[in-house]
Write a protein that holds these residues in place. Structure first.
Motif, short mmCIF file in Angstrom:
data_model
loop_
_atom_site.label_atom_id
_atom_site.label_comp_id
_atom_site.label_asym_id
_atom_site.label_seq_id
_atom_site.Cartn_x
_atom_site.Cartn_y
_atom_site.Cartn_z
N GLY A 113 -13.12 -13.52 5.02
CA GLY A 113 -12.39 -12.97 3.75
C GLY A 113 -11.72 -11.70 4.12
O GLY A 113 -11.09 -10.91 3.37
N SER A 114 -11.94 -11.20 5.31
CA SER A 114 -11.33 -9.80 5.80
C SER A 114 -9.96 -9.99 5.97
O SER A 114 -9.32 -11.12 6.26
CB SER A 114 -12.44 -9.20 6.67
OG SER A 114 -12.27 -9.96 7.99
N PHE A 115 -9.26 -8.70 6.11
CA PHE A 115 -7.93 -8.69 6.59
C PHE A 115 -7.50 -9.13 7.88
O PHE A 115 -8.31 -8.80 9.04
CB PHE A 115 -7.44 -7.27 6.38
CG PHE A 115 -5.89 -6.91 6.75
CD1 PHE A 115 -4.89 -7.62 6.28
CD2 PHE A 115 -5.63 -6.15 7.84
CE1 PHE A 115 -3.50 -7.36 6.64
CE2 PHE A 115 -4.67 -5.97 8.34
CZ PHE A 115 -3.26 -6.64 7.58
N GLY A 116 -6.80 -10.10 8.13
CA GLY A 116 -6.48 -10.78 9.51
C GLY A 116 -5.25 -10.19 10.11
O GLY A 116 -4.99 -10.02 11.26
N GLY A 117 -4.22 -9.72 9.45
CA GLY A 117 -2.92 -9.40 9.78
C GLY A 117 -1.82 -9.76 8.80
O GLY A 117 -2.04 -10.14 7.67
N VAL A 118 -0.59 -9.66 9.36
CA VAL A 118 0.62 -9.58 8.41
C VAL A 118 1.41 -10.81 8.97
O VAL A 118 1.84 -10.74 10.15
CB VAL A 118 1.46 -8.26 8.41
CG1 VAL A 118 2.46 -8.45 7.41
CG2 VAL A 118 0.40 -7.37 7.27
N VAL A 119 1.91 -11.62 8.17
CA VAL A 119 3.21 -12.51 8.54
C VAL A 119 4.49 -11.92 7.62
O VAL A 119 4.67 -11.80 6.55
CB VAL A 119 2.82 -13.87 7.91
CG1 VAL A 119 3.97 -14.83 8.34
CG2 VAL A 119 1.42 -14.53 8.71
N LEU A 120 5.60 -11.86 8.65
CA LEU A 120 6.90 -11.31 8.11
C LEU A 120 8.05 -12.12 8.37
O LEU A 120 8.05 -12.74 9.21
CB LEU A 120 6.88 -9.68 8.74
CG LEU A 120 8.23 -9.11 8.73
CD1 LEU A 120 7.84 -7.64 8.44
CD2 LEU A 120 9.27 -9.40 9.64
N ALA A 121 8.85 -12.18 7.35
CA ALA A 121 10.12 -12.73 7.53
C ALA A 121 11.11 -11.75 7.31
O ALA A 121 11.37 -11.05 6.29
CB ALA A 121 10.28 -13.90 6.40
N ALA A 122 11.92 -11.68 8.44
CA ALA A 122 12.89 -10.67 8.54
C ALA A 122 14.20 -11.11 8.08
O ALA A 122 15.00 -12.09 8.80
CB ALA A 122 13.09 -9.95 9.94
N VAL A 123 14.81 -10.98 7.09
CA VAL A 123 16.21 -11.18 6.50
C VAL A 123 17.27 -9.99 6.66
O VAL A 123 16.95 -9.01 6.22
CB VAL A 123 16.14 -11.46 4.91
CG1 VAL A 123 17.51 -11.97 4.45
CG2 VAL A 123 15.01 -12.41 4.64
#
Length: 985
Positions: A179-189
């Motif tokens: 349940g801890s923070f794993g990372g970020v997924v980003l979509a660059a527009v």
């Protein structure tokens, strides 16, 4: 009749009055023209507001739709990564494949990238492992790390760390299995995507469209502006725009006298749904007021013509009046001709005394009113007044005597009661009598009416020309807007008939029609699902809310069906334009295909099952909580002194409660199987023992109906391994139905070997009865969820329709199948197969469990006085648990929520804590984690006692630091046994 002694002087007030009348007519015409031009300009401005608002709404719809697709893709990517993390199979190849898949589906996205919990960008387009890029200092990264896995964050325009170009980042975070923070997924527009979208709008040579962040920073504008005002991130805005942004309104219109490029514009303000951005779509007056300026020029020309005509008319009327006055003066000057004039004058001449009695009248006067001279000399002025106007005639005569009125027009009543229009020229004689020259002006009135008609026709012509110009301008603007809005169909629909009043070319071509053909059709002609009541409902909804948006299907000319999104607006109209519906139709074929692909991805990720599981878990919790109170209170009542009647009623309450609990457990089993979260155990299986257990459970019911229960265990095949609990459950479902639907005869439980292999055996279990049977047409739906052969039988036999469905799914999980052979009235044979492994492990007898009374005795004797903490927010369940614990001598402190439990555990060292999962303020899981951290993991045993009954809930409790798990409704005997297991010696 005595001759006059004074000459009549020309009226000095006539010419000014005539001039005043002409000026008044021209001023009225100018006022009408000014109002017409004013309203025309207002309608033009209002049309611009509507046009810019519609364009802004269309752009907002496209942006919101793109954001929704991007967010769905991010959710799917996060679900896939979290699933792979949980399985321990998250690799660079897997992540790269997922990111590439969704990048190919979303053309507006320049790149999908994913990073680790320290902010380092690990995966995605353009990521170079040799050149470390990091999101750690980004605001969105800090927000996700503080609240992982909860929301979508869309950034202001930023320069990408990998691409080095301006983008808008759509971000979501993923969590590790704990349940801890794993990372970020980003979509660059890229910002270019937004610029291209604005560039598709047709706003005229001087129009402009702008997208800004909520913090006022500029994302993009079209056309571009040189200087700081056109730079990305610039926050220079007008005070009007700043006020709208601060007010929180969704949409509005405003006007700016000088935009950053120096152009005056009217803007539509529109917030973008789901994004922290606003749209401004503006059109310049120098573009949209050109047709109105032409209208002003045409109107001024018509006013000039009207002024010239009025001046010529006034000149002619003044000349005629002077000629008439000169003739009257010549007659008065000649005393010798006075009498002859009186007698021969074509005008009626009346002389009345101060009291209003007629003292003389000439022949023309008699002819005018139809009375003889003798009759008139016996009459007064009141006798010739029209009915109801005597008072007005008296007042008028008083004014005449005072020389206040000299020339008037009014009506007289003829002898035959018809009314005559006349003019009266009055002279007050020295003796006080009043001489009046009365002329029948019927012909003149008719001429004036004709002239008035001509004037009205001229005014109508001016009005019609103005209206035509306005209509032409409106139609030109509407057509220009519709035709230049690429890629969307536009319909104007009549409110009553649903006929098309206007369609643009794209709307016609989209369905394979010509525009002229479409104008002969109505909504039912192209919408196969159209119903009059639906049109009335949608129309009334749009009247209330102003607009509506929904998806539908349109039928093309060749009969093919086209999925569309319909956005309709109610236009109230005005005096020149009736109310109508303005409808924008978008072909969403590609979007539907993309949604189908996303849906498949979501189904692959089991998002739908997760949602259903969450719902069922919540429902299970909500039902089990009162069930705990029902069963707990029944247990407490049974320990009281009861009469036989009370015991019987209590037995019925417990039976009903246990039946309801069985139904809840069946629903949970079904949901776990469908969600793929149902795990089979592996233990030694004795088919004959299973059949005996089932027969024992049903023996009392069978005997009550005089049914014979027979067992045919078949040939032994050696030790087998499988899930005996689920095999017994499946067999019990069949056998219970057999007993339920059989009134006489027998029920046979049978087991046989269907096939054998070296490592496993396929067993076939059958239940045969002599009951009511099943009709052939009902058999295909027997094993569906919530189905029965005949739903009407539920009234007599009851049941949820879940037993057979669960049996089918259990059999399939065990590698087998199900079936039925039946004939109505003769009975049925239900069967299922299961593949069991051959087992060689020696059979071990389980240690004998202590009796409930022995558990109660041990707790009272060995553990009395031990201190427990009970964390339970539901008052009734807290009361029941407290009584059960006090009965065995335990000292119990109560906490109504998790926060109170943590506080009590901080101050007191308890021997054991009973912790509910769902509580206000702080839930049981978080409270457990806090207590574990507070004691460095060495605190007393914490036991979950909760209505959350899923395996996920059990695992979550263990992961949080709990030692055991009791699901509600809690059986007192099970509670005591668990306390004995965990209370320290």
């Amino acid at each position: 009749m005595s001759p006059p002694t004074q000459r009549l002087a020309p009226s000095s007030a006539f010419l000014p009055r005539l001039i005043l009348l002409a000026v008044t007519i021209n001023l009225v015409a100018v006022a009408i023209a000014f109002l017409s031009l004013y309203h025309s300009r207002e309608q033009t401005v209002e049309q611009v507001r509507l046009t810019t608002a519609n364009l802004a709404a269309l752009a907002e719809n496209n942006l919101s739709e793109s954001a929704r697709r991007i967010d769905l893709a991010l959710i799917a990517i996060v679900d896939r990564m979290e699933h792979q993390l949980a399985q321990g199979r998250l690799t660079d190849a897997v992540v790269g494949e997922v990111l590439a898949t969704y990048l190919a589906r979303l053309p507006e996205v320049d790149a999908f990238r994913a990073g680790l919990s320290d902010g380092v960008v690990r995966w995605g387009k353009g990521v170079d492992p040799a050149k470390t890029a990091s999101y750690a200092d980004r605001a969105f990264f800090a927000a996700h790390r503080a609240d992982p896995g909860q929301r979508l964050i869309v950034t202001e325009p930023i320069v990408g760390r990998v691409s080095k170009k301006w983008v808008v980042a759509f971000t979501r975070s993923y969590r590790k299995p704990d349940g801890s923070f794993g990372g970020v997924v980003l979509a660059a527009v890229p910002v270019d995507f937004f610029t291209r979208m604005l560039g598709e709008m047709k706003l005229g040579p001087n129009g402009s469209a702008v997208i800004r962040h909520f913090d006022r920073s500029l994302l993009t504008r079209h056309p571009p502006v040189d200087g700081p005002g056109g730079a990305i991130g610039d926050k220079t805005v007008s005070a009007t725009f700043a006020g709208l942004l601060a007010s929180g309104v969704e949409r509005a219109n405003f006007h700016v006298a000088r935009a950053p490029d120096g152009v005056e514009r009217s803007y539509a303000f529109q917030r973008v749904g789901g994004l922290p951005y606003v749209l401004n779509v503006g059109m310049a007056p120098r573009d949209y007021l050109d047709p109105w300026h032409d209208e002003v020029a045409a109107t001024l020309g018509l006013l000039s013509v009207l002024m010239l005509v009025s001046l010529v008319g006034a000149t002619l009327v003044n000349r005629a009046w002077k000629d008439r006055l000169a003739a009257a003066e010549a007659q008065v000057e000649s005393e010798s001709l006075y009498r002859r004039y009186i007698e021969t004058a074509p005008e009626g001449i009346f002389i009345a005394d101060p009291a209003g009695r007629y003292v003389d009248v000439n022949p023309a006067g008699c002819a005018l009113v139809g009375y003889s001279r003798d009759e008139l000399l016996r009459m007064t002025i009141r006798d010739l007044a029209p009915v109801g106007t005597v008072g007005e005639h008296d007042a008028l005569y008083e004014d005449i005597k005072g020389a206040k009125i000299e020339d008037i027009e009014f009506k007289l009543r003829h002898k035959d009661d018809r009314l005559i229009d006349v003019t009266l020229r009055t002279v007050v004689q020295p003796d006080g009598n009043v001489m009046g020259f009365c002329t029948d002006i019927t012909a003149r009135k008719q001429a004036e009416a004709v002239l008035a008609n001509h004037r009205a026709e001229l005014e109508n012509l001016v009005s019609q020309r103005t209206a035509d110009l306005s209509a032409a301008n409106r139609k030109l603007r509407d057509t220009e807007f519709a035709m230049n809005s690429v890629g969307i169909g536009i319909h104007w629909v009549d409110l009553e008939t649903a006929r098309f009043l206007y369609v643009n070319r794209h709307a016609a071509e989209m369905l394979g029609y010509e525009v002229e053909e479409m104008l002969q059709l109505s909504v039912p002609d192209i919408d196969p699902g159209f119903r009059p009541e639906d049109f009335v409902r949608i129309r009334e909804d749009m009247k209330v809310h102003g607009h509506a948006r929904f998806e539908s299907t349109e039928r093309a000319r060749d009969g093919s069906l086209l999925p569309v999104e319909v956005t309709g607006f109610y236009h109230a109209g005005d005096q020149d334009s009736p109310p109508k519906l303005i409808v924008f139709v978008t072909d969403i074929t590609r979007r539907k295909e993309a949604e189908a692909q996303l849906q498949q991805a979501k189904e692959a990720a089991e998002a739908a099952n997760l949602a259903k599981s969450a719902f069922l878990a919540n429902m299970s919790h909500e039902i089990r909580t009162p069930m705990n109170a029902i069963i707990g209170m029944s247990h407490l009542l049974r320990r009281s002194s009861l009469t036989e009647q009370q015991i019987d009623r209590l037995n019925k309450i417990e039976t009903a409660g246990n039946h309801l609990l069985e139904i809840i457990n069946a629903i949970l089993d079904l949901s776990k199987i469908e969600a793929g979260k149902f795990a089979l155990d592996e233990a030694e299986v004795d088919p004959e023992a299973l059949m005996r257990n089932v027969a024992t459970m049903l023996q009392e019911r069978a005997e009550a109906k005089n049914l014979r229960l027979l067992l045919e265990p078949g040939t032994a095949t050696g030790p087998l391994r499988g899930d005996p609990t689920r095999l017994q459950q499946a067999l019990l479902n069949y056998a219970t139905n057999a007993v339920k639907f059989t009134e006489r005869g027998r029920v046979v439980l049978r087991c046989a070997i269907e096939s054998e292999h070296a490592d496993d055996v396929m067993l076939r279990f059958e239940v045969e009865d002599t009951g009511i049977g099943v009709a052939a047409e009902a058999m295909p739906r027997l094993f569906g969820s919530f189905e029965q052969a005949d739903n009407s039988t539920t009234r007599k036999y009851g049941g949820t329709g879940l037993g057979l469905a669960i049996t089918r799914k259990l059999a399939e999980l065990m590698g087998g199948g199900v079936g039925v052979d039946s004939r109505p009235g003769e009975g049925s044979r239900f069967w299922f197969t299961a593949r069991l492994k051959r087992g060689s492990a020696p059979r071990r007898d389980a240690p004998a469990a202590a009796s409930p009374e022995e558990n109660r005795r041990r707790l009272s004797a060995d553990f009395a006085g031990r201190r427990l903490l009970l964390a339970e927010d539901e008052p009734v369940n807290r009361e029941i648990s407290l009584i059960l614990l006090n009965d065995v001598g335990l000292q119990v402190d109560c906490a109504e929520d998790g926060a109170v439990a943590v506080a009590l555990a901080t101050d007191t060292c308890y021997d054991l804590i009973l912790m509910d999962m769902q509580m206000p303020n702080v839930d049981g899981l978080e409270a457990t984690r806090r207590i574990r951290r507070m004691y460095d993991g060495s605190c007393c045993p914490i036991i979950a006692m909760t209505a959350n009954a899923f395996d996920d809930d059990r695992h979550a409790c263990i992961a949080a630091g709990m030692k055991d798990f009791l699901s509600k409704p809690v059986d007192p005997d099970q509670l005591y046994a668990t306390l004995l297991r965990w209370l320290p010696d």
